[in-house]
Design a protein around this motif. Structure first.
Motif, mmCIF file in Angstrom:
data_model
loop_
_atom_site.group_PDB
_atom_site.id
_atom_site.type_symbol
_atom_site.label_atom_id
_atom_site.label_comp_id
_atom_site.label_asym_id
_atom_site.label_seq_id
_atom_site.Cartn_x
_atom_site.Cartn_y
_atom_site.Cartn_z
ATOM 1 N N ALA A 153 0.656 -1.136 0.064
ATOM 2 C CA ALA A 153 0.084 0.180 -0.053
ATOM 3 C C ALA A 153 0.797 1.018 0.051
ATOM 4 C CB ALA A 153 -0.890 -0.056 1.328
ATOM 5 N N SER A 154 2.050 1.110 0.464
ATOM 6 C CA SER A 154 2.730 2.301 0.832
ATOM 7 C C SER A 154 3.471 2.894 -0.497
ATOM 8 C CB SER A 154 3.972 2.278 1.579
ATOM 9 O OG SER A 154 4.719 1.168 1.027
ATOM 10 N N HIS A 155 3.292 2.076 -1.764
ATOM 11 C CA HIS A 155 3.745 2.252 -3.268
ATOM 12 C C HIS A 155 2.701 3.066 -3.947
ATOM 13 C CE1 HIS A 155 6.960 -1.050 -2.565
ATOM 14 N NE2 HIS A 155 7.456 0.087 -1.849
ATOM 15 N N ILE A 156 1.391 2.877 -3.376
ATOM 16 C CA ILE A 156 0.393 3.438 -4.043
ATOM 17 C C ILE A 156 -0.161 4.905 -3.608
ATOM 18 C CG2 ILE A 156 -1.961 2.859 -4.997
ATOM 19 C CD1 ILE A 156 0.128 0.904 -5.646
ATOM 20 N N GLN A 157 -0.299 5.814 -4.485
ATOM 21 C CA GLN A 157 -0.829 7.287 -3.986
ATOM 22 C C GLN A 157 -2.047 7.293 -4.684
ATOM 23 O OE1 GLN A 157 2.632 7.276 -5.808
ATOM 24 N NE2 GLN A 157 3.213 6.489 -3.777
ATOM 25 N N ILE A 158 -2.999 7.814 -3.696
ATOM 26 C CA ILE A 158 -4.595 8.076 -4.258
ATOM 27 C C ILE A 158 -5.064 9.444 -3.780
ATOM 28 C CG2 ILE A 158 -6.801 7.357 -3.500
ATOM 29 C CD1 ILE A 158 -5.547 4.623 -2.678
ATOM 30 N N SER A 159 -5.642 9.946 -4.878
ATOM 31 C CA SER A 159 -6.402 11.359 -4.562
ATOM 32 C C SER A 159 -7.714 11.258 -5.022
ATOM 33 C CB SER A 159 -5.471 12.555 -5.222
ATOM 34 O OG SER A 159 -5.721 12.260 -6.448
ATOM 35 N N VAL A 160 -8.660 11.828 -4.565
ATOM 36 C CA VAL A 160 -9.847 11.810 -5.008
ATOM 37 C C VAL A 160 -10.495 13.142 -5.275
ATOM 38 C CG1 VAL A 160 -12.501 11.217 -4.506
ATOM 39 C CG2 VAL A 160 -10.414 9.900 -3.443
ATOM 40 N N ARG A 161 -11.061 13.335 -6.506
ATOM 41 C CA ARG A 161 -11.625 14.765 -6.937
ATOM 42 C C ARG A 161 -13.172 14.709 -6.722
ATOM 43 N NH1 ARG A 161 -10.145 14.493 -13.166
ATOM 44 N NH2 ARG A 161 -9.074 12.677 -12.698
ATOM 45 N N ASP A 162 -13.572 16.004 -6.544
ATOM 46 C CA ASP A 162 -15.067 16.293 -6.036
ATOM 47 C C ASP A 162 -15.714 15.578 -7.475
ATOM 48 O OD1 ASP A 162 -14.813 17.724 -4.044
ATOM 49 O OD2 ASP A 162 -14.557 19.558 -4.975
ATOM 50 N N GLY A 163 -16.747 14.806 -7.150
ATOM 51 C CA GLY A 163 -17.654 14.409 -8.083
ATOM 52 C C GLY A 163 -17.156 12.687 -8.107
ATOM 53 N N GLY A 164 -16.203 12.003 -7.330
ATOM 54 C CA GLY A 164 -16.107 10.757 -7.102
ATOM 55 C C GLY A 164 -15.030 10.232 -8.151
ATOM 56 N N THR A 165 -14.231 11.143 -8.948
ATOM 57 C CA THR A 165 -13.079 10.493 -9.659
ATOM 58 C C THR A 165 -12.025 10.492 -9.015
ATOM 59 O OG1 THR A 165 -13.825 11.596 -11.711
ATOM 60 C CG2 THR A 165 -11.616 11.005 -11.577
ATOM 61 N N VAL A 166 -11.267 9.051 -8.845
ATOM 62 C CA VAL A 166 -10.159 8.791 -8.077
ATOM 63 C C VAL A 166 -8.929 8.649 -8.978
ATOM 64 C CG1 VAL A 166 -9.184 6.710 -6.622
ATOM 65 C CG2 VAL A 166 -11.477 7.247 -6.519
ATOM 66 N N ASP A 167 -7.780 9.439 -8.713
ATOM 67 C CA ASP A 167 -6.523 9.181 -9.330
ATOM 68 C C ASP A 167 -5.608 8.331 -8.502
ATOM 69 O OD1 ASP A 167 -6.933 11.400 -11.374
ATOM 70 O OD2 ASP A 167 -7.279 12.743 -9.609
ATOM 71 N N ILE A 168 -5.025 7.453 -9.420
ATOM 72 C CA ILE A 168 -3.997 6.251 -8.620
ATOM 73 C C ILE A 168 -2.750 6.420 -9.460
ATOM 74 C CG2 ILE A 168 -3.864 3.871 -8.111
ATOM 75 C CD1 ILE A 168 -6.699 3.287 -8.823
ATOM 76 N N GLU A 169 -1.685 6.553 -8.451
ATOM 77 C CA GLU A 169 -0.347 6.500 -9.146
ATOM 78 C C GLU A 169 0.494 5.594 -8.196
ATOM 79 O OE1 GLU A 169 1.101 10.427 -9.211
ATOM 80 O OE2 GLU A 169 -0.219 10.884 -10.766
ATOM 81 N N GLY A 170 1.552 5.215 -8.954
ATOM 82 C CA GLY A 170 2.488 4.307 -8.180
ATOM 83 C C GLY A 170 3.052 2.919 -8.781
ATOM 84 N N GLY A 171 3.361 2.209 -8.453
ATOM 85 C CA GLY A 171 4.022 1.027 -9.258
ATOM 86 C C GLY A 171 3.493 -0.434 -8.493
ATOM 87 N N VAL A 172 3.393 -1.461 -9.355
ATOM 88 C CA VAL A 172 3.025 -2.643 -8.945
ATOM 89 C C VAL A 172 4.010 -3.795 -9.375
ATOM 90 C CG1 VAL A 172 0.572 -2.243 -8.357
ATOM 91 C CG2 VAL A 172 1.147 -2.760 -10.517
#
Length: 216
Positions: free
Chosen positions: A168-187
């Protein structure tokens, strides 16, 4: 793994998958990007071939160029496809009645409407892509917002921490108004990416996902 080995592994995975007739599928690999070409008899096999390729370790990207060629070139009437799509959606207890609208043009089915959960949207897509005569499916279905952005982010973060296969520490999450989720990082692989996407879509209030995960 070099491209020659990667190409052979993808071919072997396609041959191993019982839901695919891989006789007319071509595979090329360059710098970890796999190109799928050729023909399959229905849209369900086209999507199954793509999923099979993603399961192979070392695949970083896919160029999907497979075409649907119906047996005997028996293309079906758009009206018939639309009616069968409506019927199969009506039979699906997961999809709320009359919540999904269907439009068909040249065998391409567009699904629209508004649903509460992503699993309902996925169920509708899965039902329609299996129908004979379908050349492709366009997802124009939207999800209803139900919670605040901060709640969505916390639920996703908690879900990722519960997944043993995801760091989980490798994943960055942000949520915009309206319910759109931005995901960045590596797997590390496609399965981990899928686990992240499941965790995100399981949170109520998520309407769209902008995913920028790097594999490998």
């Amino acid at each position: 793994m070099n491209d020659k080995e990667l190409r052979q592994n993808v071919i072997d995975e396609l041959d191993f998958e019982p839901s695919i007739d891989a006789a007319d599928i071509g595979v090329a690999a360059e710098h970890g990007v796999v190109t799928l070409t050729g023909y399959v008899p229905n849209y369900a096999q086209k999507t199954a071939a793509e999923r099979a390729a993603w399961r192979v370790k070392g695949v970083k990207g896919i160029a999907q160029e497979i075409q649907v060629r119906f047996p005997g070139d028996s293309r079906q009437d758009d009206g018939e496809i639309a009616q069968r799509a409506l019927n199969v959606l009506a039979w699906n207890v997961v999809v709320p009645k009359d919540s999904v609208h269907v439009k068909v043009q040249d065998g391409w089915v567009t699904l629209s409407g508004q649903l509460d959960w992503n699993f309902q949207r996925e169920a509708a897509m899965a039902d329609v892509r299996k129908l004979a005569g379908v050349s492709g499916v366009v997802n124009d279905m939207t999800l209803k917002p139900s919670v605040q952005a901060g709640d969505v982010k916390q639920r996703i973060t908690d879900a990722l921490k519960r997944h043993a296969e995801v760091e989980a520490s490798h994943i960055q999450i942000s949520v915009r108004d309206g319910g759109t989720v931005d995901i960045e990082g590596g797997v590390d692989n496609w399965d981990e990416r899928q686990a992240v996407m499941r965790a995100v879509w399981s949170a109520p209030g998520v309407r769209a996902v902008s995913e920028h995960l790097l594999i490998g």
